[in-house]
Design an enzyme around this catalytic site. Structure first.
Site, PDB file in Angstrom:
ATOM      1  N   GLU A  37       0.875  -1.182   0.000  1.00 45.51           N
ATOM      2  CA  GLU A  37       0.000   0.000   0.000  1.00 45.51           C
ATOM      3  C   GLU A  37       0.905   1.222   0.000  1.00 45.51           C
ATOM      4  OE1 GLU A  37      -3.405   0.622   0.595  1.00 45.51           O
ATOM      5  OE2 GLU A  37      -4.108  -1.454   0.450  1.00 45.51           O
TER       6      GLU A  37
HETATM    7 ZN   LIG Z   1      -6.403  -1.121  -3.562  1.00 49.50          ZN
END
Ligand SMILES: [Zn+2]
Length: 435
Positions: free
Chosen positions: A394
Site C-alpha cells: 500500500e
Molecule cells: Zn487497492
C-alpha cells in the site's frame, strides 16, 4: 520462531483502511477539507510516448528533481510498455480476456535467463483499484529504470535509497512479468470522471438508474475463501467483502467471474516458476504479507482455508485465547515473508523519509478473495504448483485535501515513485537470494 516475535502489530490498523474509505467500511466519514474542488495532480492528455515511438524513463535514473509530469493516462500506460519493447527488445503480451469495454490487458517481461516463460520468477501487478492513482505509473517507471540502468551499466537512486549497477543486474536476472494496469476500464472511467472509482465497469449485477451498482471489486473476486458468508464468522464476514453490487467491495457473481482477475490467474498459470508476487495498491503506507484471512499459525497444517470444518469461524482476529481458527503457514514461509516485507518497508521508509508500516495482511482487516492470498494459496490447493510468496504494498498516504484521498499531489506522486522503486528493488533482491 517464537509467536511473540512474529505477531507484528504496530498499531497502524486503527489509523489506516488500506483501499477503502472509512465510510465504505461502515465507519464515520472523514470530511474533505475542500470536497470536489481539488483532484490533485492532473492526468495527462494525448500520448507522451507516441504509441511506443518514445520510451519512458523513471526517476531512479534521472537527475534529482526531474519532473515526470502528469499522471499517465490509459493510452500512455500501453504506449509506455510498447516503448520499452522497442527500446529494449523485451517481450510484451496481452492476456486472452478482454474487459467489458473491450480493452486488452497489457503486460511485459523483463530480464531472466533466455526468453522462455520458465525464466520468469517474479510477477508485479498494479492498477486493480482504479482510483489508486499513480500505481500503474510506479510500476511502469520502475521497469523503465531497471532496463535503462542495465543497458547503461548504472545504479539506481530513489531519494535517499541507492542501488548499485550490480544490484540492478541481480534484480533483473530474476525475470519479471509486469502488468501496470490490470483494471483499464475502471481507470479510464475514474480518470475521465474524477469520481474516486474503485471497481471495474462490468454492469452484470447493476440496477438501471443506480450508477454505484456497476462494477466488481476485483480484489475480492479471486478464488480464495471467495464465498465469505459461508467461510468467515458471521461477526466479521460483512467486513471481508460484500454481496451488494452497490458496495465498494462487491465480490461479483462467482470467483474469477471477471476478465481482469481471469487475466491475473492466466499470468500465474502461464509462468510456472513465478515464486514471488506483489500487488500494488494505495494508500495505507504499509507492506502486507500473508495471510489476509486470519492470524497465522505454523503448528496445525490441517487448520487451513481448505478445511470446511472451519467454515463460519474464520476471520475473528485476534482469537489467540483458544485459537478457534488461525491460517496455516509453514514457519519457513512465515519467516521469509516477514523478512522480505520488512526489507521492503525499511527501504520505502528510507527513500523519501516517510514512515511505512509492515503487518500481516489480516491485521489490517480480514479479507476474502484477494490477489495476494490467492497467489500464495495456489500450491496448497494444488500440489503440482509451486510456492508463491505474495505481498500487497500500500504505497503513499491519504491526500485529505483532495476530493478523493487516493489522488496524489505532484509532490506525493514523486515520493510514491521513489518509495515504490526502492520497494520493488527489495522484492527482486529478496527473490534473487531465494531462487
Ligand atoms: Zn487497492
Amino acid at each position: 520462531m517464537k509467536l511473540s516475535q512474529t505477531y507484528s502489530v504496530i498499531g497502524l490498523a486503527s489509523l489506516s483502511w488500506a483501499c477503502l474509505l472509512p465510510e465504505e467500511r461502515g465507519l464515520p466519514a472523514r470530511r474533505n477539507v475542500n470536497p470536489r474542488a481539488n483532484t490533485g495532480l492532473g492526468v495527462g492528455t494525448g500520448d507522451r510516448f507516441n504509441g511506443g515511438a518514445k520510451f519512458p524513463r523513471g526517476v531512479g535514473t534521472q537527475a534529482a528533481g526531474t519532473d515526470l509530469g502528469l499522471i499517465l493516462n490509459v493510452q500512455e500506460i500501453q504506449s509506455g510498455i510498447l516503448g520499452l519493447a522497442q527500446e529494449y527488445d523485451i517481450d510484451t503480451f496481452t492476456t486472452p480476456y478482454t474487459t467489458y469495454e473491450k480493452r486488452s490487458i497489457y503486460g511485459g517481461k523483463a530480464g531472466g535467463q533466455g526468453n522462455s516463460s520458465d525464466a520468469i520468477n517474479v510477477y508485479i501487478n498494479a492498477g486493480i483499484h482504479a482510483r489508486e492513482r499513480g500505481g500503474p505509473d510506479n510500476l511502469l517507471y520502475f521497469i523503465s529504470d531497471l532496463l535503462y540502468a542495465n543497458k547503461n551499466k548504472l545504479g539506481l537512486t530513489y531519494g535517499s535509497k541507492k542501488y548499485t549497477a550490480q544490484d540492478v543486474t541481480k534484480a533483473l536476472a530474476t525475470g519479471i512479468v509486469f502488468v501496470p494496469l490490470s483494471n483499464p476500464d475502471g481507470v479510464a472511467y475514474d480518470q475521465s470522471s474524477n469520481s474516486c472509482w474503485r471497481k471495474n465497469r462490468n454492469p452484470a449485477s447493476a440496477t438501471s438508474g443506480q450508477p454505484a451498482t456497476i462494477g466488481v471489486d476485483l480484489n475480492r473476486n479471486f478464488d480464495f475463501l471467495w464465498d465469505f458468508p459461508n467461510k468467515f464468522a458471521s461477526s466479521v464476514a460483512s467486513g471481508t467483502a460484500s454481496q451488494s453490487p452497490r458496495a465498494e467491495d462487491y465480490h461479483g457473481k462467482s470467483a474469477f467471474s471477471e476478465p481482469e482477475t481471469k487475466s491475473i490467474k492466466w499470468i500465474l498459470d502461464s509462468h510456472k516458476n513465478v515464486g514471488w508476487f506483489l500487488d500494488l495498491h494505495s494508500n495505507a503506507g504499509v507492506v502486507l504479507y500473508s495471510w489476509g484471512s486470519d492470524d497465522n499459525q505454523s503448528k496445525t497444517p490441517g487448520m487451513s482455508f481448505l478445511n470446511s470444518t472451519y467454515d463460519k469461524v474464520r476471520g475473528v482476529s485476534p482469537d489467540r485465547s483458544g485459537f478457534v481458527y488461525s491460517e496455516y503457514t509453514p514457519a519457513d514461509d512465515w519467516s521469509i515473508n516477514l523478512k522480505t516485507a520488512t526489507s521492503i518497508q525499511t527501504a520505502m521508509s528510507a527513500a523519501a523519509g516517510r514512515s511505512y508500516g509492515v503487518e500481516q495482511a489480516s491485521e489490517l482487516y480480514p479479507t476474502s478473495g484477494a490477489s495476494d492470498d490467492y497467489s500464495y494459496s495456489r500450491h496448497f490447493a494444488d500440489s503440482s504448483l509451486g510456492l508463491v510468496h505474495a505481498f500487497t504494498v500500500e504505497f503513499g498516504f491519504a491526500n485529505n485535501q483532495a476530493s478523493c484521498s487516493f489522488y496524489p499531489t505532484a509532490q506525493t506522486y514523486r515520493q510514491n515513485l521513489q518509495e515504490t522503486g526502492a520497494g520493488f528493488m527489495e522484492l527482486l533482491l529478496a527473490a534473487a537470494q531465494n531462487i
